[in-house]
Write a protein that holds these residues in place. Structure first.
Motif, PDB file in Angstrom:
ATOM      1  N   LEU A 263     -37.592 -40.428 -61.429  1.00 23.40           N
ATOM      2  CA  LEU A 263     -37.051 -40.817 -60.128  1.00 23.40           C
ATOM      3  C   LEU A 263     -37.069 -42.343 -60.068  1.00 23.40           C
ATOM      4  O   LEU A 263     -38.111 -42.962 -60.280  1.00 23.40           O
TER       5      LEU A 263
ATOM      6  N   LEU B 172     -43.411 -50.778 -61.559  1.00 25.18           N
ATOM      7  CA  LEU B 172     -42.459 -51.812 -61.170  1.00 25.18           C
ATOM      8  C   LEU B 172     -41.617 -52.208 -62.377  1.00 25.18           C
ATOM      9  O   LEU B 172     -42.139 -52.480 -63.453  1.00 25.18           O
TER      10      LEU B 172
ATOM     11  N   TYR C 237     -38.340 -49.472 -58.914  1.00 23.04           N
ATOM     12  CA  TYR C 237     -39.530 -48.810 -59.418  1.00 23.04           C
ATOM     13  C   TYR C 237     -39.112 -47.541 -60.160  1.00 23.04           C
ATOM     14  O   TYR C 237     -38.160 -46.882 -59.786  1.00 23.04           O
TER      15      TYR C 237
ATOM     16  N   ARG D 169     -27.913 -39.717 -55.570  1.00 28.04           N
ATOM     17  CA  ARG D 169     -29.246 -39.138 -55.399  1.00 28.04           C
ATOM     18  C   ARG D 169     -29.678 -38.392 -56.663  1.00 28.04           C
ATOM     19  O   ARG D 169     -30.871 -38.312 -56.952  1.00 28.04           O
TER      20      ARG D 169
ATOM     21  N   GLY E 212     -39.981 -34.662 -51.880  1.00 25.88           N
ATOM     22  CA  GLY E 212     -38.568 -34.987 -51.822  1.00 25.88           C
ATOM     23  C   GLY E 212     -38.204 -36.153 -50.931  1.00 25.88           C
ATOM     24  O   GLY E 212     -37.018 -36.412 -50.707  1.00 25.88           O
ATOM     25  N   LYS E 213     -39.208 -36.855 -50.442  1.00 22.47           N
ATOM     26  CA  LYS E 213     -38.956 -37.972 -49.525  1.00 22.47           C
ATOM     27  C   LYS E 213     -39.371 -39.295 -50.157  1.00 22.47           C
ATOM     28  O   LYS E 213     -39.970 -39.337 -51.228  1.00 22.47           O
ATOM     29  N   ARG E 214     -39.072 -40.367 -49.469  1.00 27.18           N
ATOM     30  CA  ARG E 214     -39.443 -41.700 -49.954  1.00 27.18           C
ATOM     31  C   ARG E 214     -40.892 -42.012 -49.609  1.00 27.18           C
ATOM     32  O   ARG E 214     -41.411 -41.500 -48.609  1.00 27.18           O
ATOM     33  N   PRO E 215     -41.559 -42.864 -50.378  1.00 29.61           N
ATOM     34  CA  PRO E 215     -42.886 -43.337 -49.958  1.00 29.61           C
ATOM     35  C   PRO E 215     -42.766 -44.192 -48.694  1.00 29.61           C
ATOM     36  O   PRO E 215     -41.839 -44.988 -48.563  1.00 29.61           O
TER      37      PRO E 215
ATOM     38  N   PHE F  82     -38.796 -48.197 -48.955  1.00 30.95           N
ATOM     39  CA  PHE F  82     -38.203 -47.510 -50.091  1.00 30.95           C
ATOM     40  C   PHE F  82     -36.937 -46.756 -49.691  1.00 30.95           C
ATOM     41  O   PHE F  82     -36.788 -46.300 -48.547  1.00 30.95           O
ATOM     42  N   GLY F  83     -36.061 -46.595 -50.684  1.00 30.18           N
ATOM     43  CA  GLY F  83     -34.960 -45.664 -50.559  1.00 30.18           C
ATOM     44  C   GLY F  83     -35.431 -44.269 -50.938  1.00 30.18           C
ATOM     45  O   GLY F  83     -36.584 -44.066 -51.310  1.00 30.18           O
ATOM     46  N   GLU F  84     -34.510 -43.291 -50.838  1.00 25.59           N
ATOM     47  CA  GLU F  84     -34.866 -41.909 -51.148  1.00 25.59           C
ATOM     48  C   GLU F  84     -34.972 -41.667 -52.653  1.00 25.59           C
ATOM     49  O   GLU F  84     -35.505 -40.653 -53.071  1.00 25.59           O
TER      50      GLU F  84
ATOM     51  N   LEU G 291     -36.727 -45.526 -57.810  1.00 22.25           N
ATOM     52  CA  LEU G 291     -36.816 -45.909 -56.402  1.00 22.25           C
ATOM     53  C   LEU G 291     -36.459 -47.377 -56.231  1.00 22.25           C
ATOM     54  O   LEU G 291     -36.965 -48.242 -56.950  1.00 22.25           O
TER      55      LEU G 291
ATOM     56  N   PHE H 181     -50.472 -42.754 -52.176  1.00 19.93           N
ATOM     57  CA  PHE H 181     -50.632 -43.818 -53.167  1.00 19.93           C
ATOM     58  C   PHE H 181     -51.395 -44.986 -52.547  1.00 19.93           C
ATOM     59  O   PHE H 181     -51.036 -45.452 -51.462  1.00 19.93           O
TER      60      PHE H 181
ATOM     61  N   LYS I  47     -47.287 -37.806 -62.724  1.00 19.60           N
ATOM     62  CA  LYS I  47     -48.653 -38.155 -63.109  1.00 19.60           C
ATOM     63  C   LYS I  47     -48.812 -39.595 -63.581  1.00 19.60           C
ATOM     64  O   LYS I  47     -49.711 -39.908 -64.365  1.00 19.60           O
ATOM     65  N   LYS I  48     -47.917 -40.462 -63.149  1.00 18.34           N
ATOM     66  CA  LYS I  48     -48.019 -41.880 -63.480  1.00 18.34           C
ATOM     67  C   LYS I  48     -47.926 -42.706 -62.205  1.00 18.34           C
ATOM     68  O   LYS I  48     -47.324 -42.261 -61.226  1.00 18.34           O
ATOM     69  N   PRO I  49     -48.486 -43.906 -62.221  1.00 23.22           N
ATOM     70  CA  PRO I  49     -48.313 -44.773 -61.039  1.00 23.22           C
ATOM     71  C   PRO I  49     -46.850 -45.168 -60.893  1.00 23.22           C
ATOM     72  O   PRO I  49     -46.077 -45.081 -61.849  1.00 23.22           O
ATOM     73  N   LEU I  50     -46.511 -45.595 -59.706  1.00 22.64           N
ATOM     74  CA  LEU I  50     -45.208 -46.204 -59.526  1.00 22.64           C
ATOM     75  C   LEU I  50     -45.136 -47.437 -60.421  1.00 22.64           C
ATOM     76  O   LEU I  50     -45.950 -48.346 -60.311  1.00 22.64           O
TER      77      LEU I  50
ATOM     78  N   GLN J  89     -40.585 -43.776 -61.075  1.00 23.54           N
ATOM     79  CA  GLN J  89     -41.639 -42.826 -60.729  1.00 23.54           C
ATOM     80  C   GLN J  89     -41.547 -41.619 -61.643  1.00 23.54           C
ATOM     81  O   GLN J  89     -40.603 -40.835 -61.581  1.00 23.54           O
TER      82      GLN J  89
ATOM     83  N   PHE K  85     -49.713 -50.113 -57.963  1.00 19.45           N
ATOM     84  CA  PHE K  85     -50.007 -48.828 -57.356  1.00 19.45           C
ATOM     85  C   PHE K  85     -50.982 -48.009 -58.201  1.00 19.45           C
ATOM     86  O   PHE K  85     -51.038 -48.134 -59.429  1.00 19.45           O
ATOM     87  N   GLY K  86     -51.739 -47.149 -57.534  1.00 16.77           N
ATOM     88  CA  GLY K  86     -52.504 -46.120 -58.210  1.00 16.77           C
ATOM     89  C   GLY K  86     -51.601 -44.960 -58.596  1.00 16.77           C
ATOM     90  O   GLY K  86     -50.418 -44.945 -58.265  1.00 16.77           O
ATOM     91  N   LYS K  87     -52.168 -43.962 -59.288  1.00 18.56           N
ATOM     92  CA  LYS K  87     -51.373 -42.843 -59.795  1.00 18.56           C
ATOM     93  C   LYS K  87     -51.030 -41.820 -58.721  1.00 18.56           C
ATOM     94  O   LYS K  87     -50.213 -40.937 -58.958  1.00 18.56           O
ATOM     95  N   GLY K  88     -51.656 -41.910 -57.587  1.00 20.73           N
ATOM     96  CA  GLY K  88     -51.340 -40.985 -56.509  1.00 20.73           C
ATOM     97  C   GLY K  88     -52.303 -39.817 -56.427  1.00 20.73           C
ATOM     98  O   GLY K  88     -52.912 -39.405 -57.429  1.00 20.73           O
TER      99      GLY K  88
END
Lengths: 114, 112
Positions: free
Chosen positions: A88, A45, A35, A9, B41-44, A105-107, A90, B89, A40-43, A37, B102-105
């Motif tokens: 992060l 791929l 992915y 983790r 702290g969680k997943r999407p 998704f995973g954590e 993912l 997102f 301030k950026k998109p996810l 993360q 995806f968008g930036k959120g």
């Protein structure tokens, strides 16, 4: 409770280290993803595997190396990373033989590169 | 390729008020538009999605609208609650076997 499990983790590594991130899915899915993360950026791929074959590689630096030994497991091998790789990471999976459908998704694995 | 823009980046609302998050996409061939919620702290996790043959979809307090002509889609949350606080997102997928973009959120804060 979770269908997609990621380990570790949290990971702190130096720029010269070699480490691996692991992802395991228990959902019987055929496609798996990595992915990135960042704040301030998109996810972003990074890689997609469908039926254990890589179908997408979004110009990711070679210091990231994916491995998909079977449809349930996905690895991301890391070597000589840069501080800007801190993020992060993912893992996700989806159903079907094509790249489609809901992503599970995973954590995530929080990576810090010193 | 597809490009998704999402606004606003942050949104604060009083509990009970409505929240609206908007996204635009570039590829007119895109046909699938999901929304994911990521708590701290969680997943999407997928909360709602819409396909291009539908203009609106609702699930309890959340709804999504799609305007194919203008190439934009929106998430509407009514009667917001503190547990709605999260990053949301939007995403879009072109036809065929292409992954989601995806968008930036949007970081939504619901103030009690």
């Amino acid at each position: 409770e979770t269908g997609v499990t990621q380990t570790p983790r949290h990971l702190v590594m130096g720029m010269t280290n070699k480490k691996s991130l692991k992802c395991e899915q228990h959902l019987g899915h055929n496609a798996m993803y990595w992915y990135k993360q960042s704040a301030k950026k998109p996810l972003e791929l990074m890689f997609v595997y469908s039926l254990e074959e890589r179908v997408e590689n979004n110009s990711v630096p070679s210091r990231f190396s994916p491995e998909c030994p079977n449809s349930s497991h996905l690895f991301l091998h890391l070597h000589t990373l840069q501080p800007e790789d801190s993020a992060l990471y993912l893992c996700a999976s989806s159903d079907g033989q094509v790249v489609a459908g809901e992503l599970f998704f995973g954590e995530g694995s929080r990576l810090t590169v010193l | 390729g597809e490009n998704v823009e999402q606004h606003p980046s942050t949104l604060s609302v009083q509990e009970g008020d409505s929240a609206v998050i908007k996204c635009t996409y570039s590829d007119s061939a895109s046909n699938y538009f999901p929304w994911y919620k990521q708590e701290l702290g969680k997943r999407p996790q997928l909360i709602i999605d819409i396909r291009s043959n539908v203009g609106e979809k609702k699930d309890q307090r959340i709804a999504v609208t799609l305007n194919k002509t203008a190439k934009h889609f929106s998430l509407h949350i009514t009667e917001t609650q503190p547990e709605d606080s999260a990053v949301y997102f939007c995403a879009a997928r072109s036809s065929g076997n292409t992954p989601l973009v995806f968008g930036k959120g949007t970081r939504l804060s619901v103030i009690a």
